[in-house]
Design a protein around this motif. Sequence first.
Motif, short mmCIF file in Angstrom:
data_model
loop_
_atom_site.label_atom_id
_atom_site.label_comp_id
_atom_site.label_asym_id
_atom_site.label_seq_id
_atom_site.Cartn_x
_atom_site.Cartn_y
_atom_site.Cartn_z
N LEU A 339 1.01 -1.02 0.01
CA LEU A 339 0.00 -0.20 -0.10
C LEU A 339 0.83 1.36 0.00
O LEU A 339 1.92 1.10 0.64
N LEU A 340 0.59 2.21 -0.69
CA LEU A 340 1.34 3.30 -0.89
C LEU A 340 0.65 4.56 -0.08
O LEU A 340 -0.47 5.22 -0.47
N GLY A 341 1.02 4.87 1.20
CA GLY A 341 0.40 5.77 2.03
C GLY A 341 -0.62 5.07 3.21
O GLY A 341 -0.60 3.73 3.26
N TYR A 342 -1.05 6.05 3.99
CA TYR A 342 -2.29 5.76 4.68
C TYR A 342 -1.91 4.82 5.96
O TYR A 342 -2.72 4.08 6.49
N GLU A 343 -0.57 5.08 6.46
CA GLU A 343 -0.14 4.37 7.77
C GLU A 343 -0.98 4.54 8.90
O GLU A 343 -1.35 3.68 9.65
N ASN A 344 -1.47 5.76 9.01
CA ASN A 344 -2.17 6.42 10.14
C ASN A 344 -3.92 5.60 10.01
O ASN A 344 -4.64 5.79 10.92
N ARG A 345 -3.92 5.02 9.03
CA ARG A 345 -5.58 4.78 8.71
C ARG A 345 -5.88 3.40 8.44
O ARG A 345 -7.19 2.87 8.25
N GLU A 346 -4.89 2.30 8.69
CA GLU A 346 -5.15 1.08 8.56
C GLU A 346 -5.96 0.54 9.49
O GLU A 346 -6.07 0.64 10.46
N LEU A 347 -6.81 -0.63 9.22
CA LEU A 347 -8.05 -1.11 10.02
C LEU A 347 -7.58 -2.75 9.97
O LEU A 347 -7.03 -3.28 8.97
N ALA A 348 -8.02 -3.46 11.04
CA ALA A 348 -7.86 -4.75 10.79
C ALA A 348 -9.02 -5.51 9.94
O ALA A 348 -9.89 -4.51 9.81
N PRO A 349 -8.90 -6.37 9.31
CA PRO A 349 -9.96 -6.80 8.30
C PRO A 349 -11.33 -6.99 8.85
O PRO A 349 -12.47 -6.81 8.19
N GLU A 350 -11.37 -7.50 10.12
CA GLU A 350 -12.72 -7.48 10.71
C GLU A 350 -13.31 -6.23 11.06
O GLU A 350 -14.57 -6.10 11.41
N GLU A 351 -12.77 -4.99 11.43
CA GLU A 351 -13.49 -3.75 11.54
C GLU A 351 -13.85 -3.22 10.43
O GLU A 351 -14.83 -2.27 10.37
N PHE A 352 -13.75 -3.89 9.08
CA PHE A 352 -14.50 -3.31 7.86
C PHE A 352 -16.09 -3.19 8.21
O PHE A 352 -16.61 -2.00 7.75
N ARG A 353 -16.54 -4.28 8.65
CA ARG A 353 -18.17 -3.97 8.82
C ARG A 353 -18.41 -3.66 10.27
O ARG A 353 -19.54 -4.15 10.56
N ASP A 354 -17.47 -3.64 11.42
CA ASP A 354 -17.96 -2.97 12.34
C ASP A 354 -18.06 -1.53 12.50
O ASP A 354 -17.28 -0.82 12.28
N ASP A 355 -19.39 -1.07 12.46
CA ASP A 355 -19.74 0.25 12.38
C ASP A 355 -19.68 0.93 13.56
O ASP A 355 -19.85 2.22 13.57
N SER A 356 -18.94 0.51 14.57
CA SER A 356 -18.43 1.12 15.59
C SER A 356 -17.32 1.60 15.64
O SER A 356 -16.62 2.63 16.20
N ARG A 357 -16.41 1.29 14.58
CA ARG A 357 -15.11 1.50 14.29
C ARG A 357 -15.30 2.91 13.33
O ARG A 357 -15.82 2.97 12.17
N ASP A 358 -14.24 4.02 13.67
CA ASP A 358 -14.40 5.04 12.78
C ASP A 358 -13.84 4.96 11.31
O ASP A 358 -12.82 4.29 11.27
N GLY A 359 -14.53 5.56 10.43
CA GLY A 359 -14.11 5.64 9.03
C GLY A 359 -13.68 7.11 8.68
O GLY A 359 -13.52 8.03 9.64
N GLY A 360 -13.97 7.40 7.51
CA GLY A 360 -13.62 8.81 6.91
C GLY A 360 -14.88 9.34 6.47
O GLY A 360 -16.01 8.51 6.10
N GLU A 361 -15.00 10.97 6.54
CA GLU A 361 -16.26 11.40 6.09
C GLU A 361 -16.01 12.04 4.75
O GLU A 361 -14.88 12.66 4.58
N VAL A 362 -16.86 11.60 3.77
CA VAL A 362 -16.50 11.99 2.42
C VAL A 362 -17.83 12.93 1.70
O VAL A 362 -18.97 12.51 2.03
N GLY A 363 -17.51 14.13 1.33
CA GLY A 363 -18.27 14.99 0.74
C GLY A 363 -18.98 14.79 -0.57
O GLY A 363 -18.29 13.94 -1.41
N PRO A 364 -19.76 15.32 -1.30
CA PRO A 364 -20.38 15.32 -2.62
C PRO A 364 -19.12 15.60 -3.57
O PRO A 364 -18.30 16.59 -3.48
N GLY A 365 -19.04 14.94 -4.70
CA GLY A 365 -17.95 15.21 -5.61
C GLY A 365 -16.60 14.95 -5.45
O GLY A 365 -15.74 15.30 -6.25
N HIS A 366 -16.53 14.11 -4.51
CA HIS A 366 -14.86 13.82 -4.09
C HIS A 366 -14.56 12.42 -4.66
O HIS A 366 -15.26 11.61 -4.66
N SER A 367 -13.54 12.69 -4.88
CA SER A 367 -12.46 11.47 -5.27
C SER A 367 -11.71 10.93 -4.25
O SER A 367 -10.93 11.72 -3.42
N VAL A 368 -11.42 9.70 -4.39
CA VAL A 368 -10.59 8.90 -3.08
C VAL A 368 -9.81 7.82 -4.13
O VAL A 368 -10.38 6.95 -4.91
#
Length: 484
Positions: A339-368
């Motif tokens: 992976l290139l970048g994002y050291e501070n944002r990595e999650l464990a695989p089981e946290e992907f569908r754990d909605d109590s774990r924080d993710g990112g907020e994305v606005g309209p017309g944004h690219s990631v």
Amino acid sequence: MKPRLPVLVGIALLSVTLAACGGGRETPSSAGRAAPGDQAAVADGQERDATAEQISTFALDVDTASYGYARRAILEGRLPERDQVRTEEFVNSFEQDYAEPDDNGFAVHVDGARTSGGALVRVGLRTRGVGTEERRPASLTFVVDVSGSMAETGRLDLVRDALHTLVDQLMPGDQVSIVSFSDSARLISPMVPVTERSRLHGAIDELNTEGSTNLEDGLVTGYQEASRAFRSVATNRVILLSDGLANTGETAWQGILDRVSDYAGKQITLLCVGVGREYGDHLMEQLADNGDGAAVYVSSQEQAREVFVDRLPANLDLRARDAKAQVVFNPATVESYSLLGYENRELAPEEFRDDSRDGGEVGPGHSVTALYWVRLRAGASGQLATATVRWLDPDSRRPAEISRAVDTGDVRGDLWTSAPIRLQVDAVAAAFADYLRAPWSDRSERFGLGLGDLADQGSRLAAATEDRDVTELADLINRTRSFS
């Protein structure tokens, strides 16, 4: 606001952007920079064995402050500190050409190209845009640093100019409050309709520098005012404008966010706008990452107006809360990946569908954009990976997901001669970040370029895209060569 996992060390890296946020080296002078092997050095791009670790999971991030601050440093004739260079924020800073979805979710785009010894795979996400006239009303609380360090030319005067311009651009239905802080915080103007422009302009003119930097008191007072004036039908946001050099009260991001957690839990998002030659990058980045927000950096009136006038009014809404991405690699075709970048944002695989774990907020017309360097198995063909994005509806909190797969046949052609031009721009931005993070490292397998070759590619792409941001990137690379 939900608690975030501690930063994981030595992880693989990725890169991702907001629409508003993807050989031998010439070595610059190392004065003031840690030597190879020093603990401060960044272990970027650790390869993961695809058989042992098939799954890569991370929270989306739309910050661009790292690139903005690096740009200022290089223009002043110096290199940014290595730990202030975040690869994903370099890539986030450039325009993408992904198609928008028809609905309020995400469109997922996956492509790639071959490099010497492997392939660069790009996972692109985009939300649907919205015109200023279509967006919901906004309640904005500006928290402005007026401490003595903000007296430097280009700090508080830049902030005042941007706020004056923004107040004139906001729409009926929007509301604004203004908090200032130095030794302590002061509510300059409680939340009032933007139609009371003369009152707001007067409050902005009251912003004058004095004292030390009690960022904690400023942010707490700002969140208190935002909470008091909270409107369920509006976008509620605290906007912190500061050099991040906190020196009074609580100065650690964890302690500051603990003070405002109850208010932030009411769906109040945070935007951190950094200014100043001396800049508290770590504090501002962590406040944004852990405070349901984003971080940008501005060093000129033009950049400030772009953030506050061109981007902010049309992007006050949210399309997604707690957005996360997960890429599952096929070990039959992939030997390893980085992976290139994002050291501070990595999650464990089981946290992907754990909605109590924080993710990112994305606005309209944004690219990631997420970039992976992938080592393919010799002669292998078939599915390479599947990319999935998961998010919560901003209002109902209902989860949704969408996926897209990519085959080895979709990742063909040489990166520098056959790849889509925006993928090439992403690669130049990521390779430049690589160089600034660790100029002594041999990363030739990834991009096949030294700094001189990278400058040539940047100049070629600047001419091909006629994009002033790409032209600026090429100029920054050329300037960095002069430090060698």
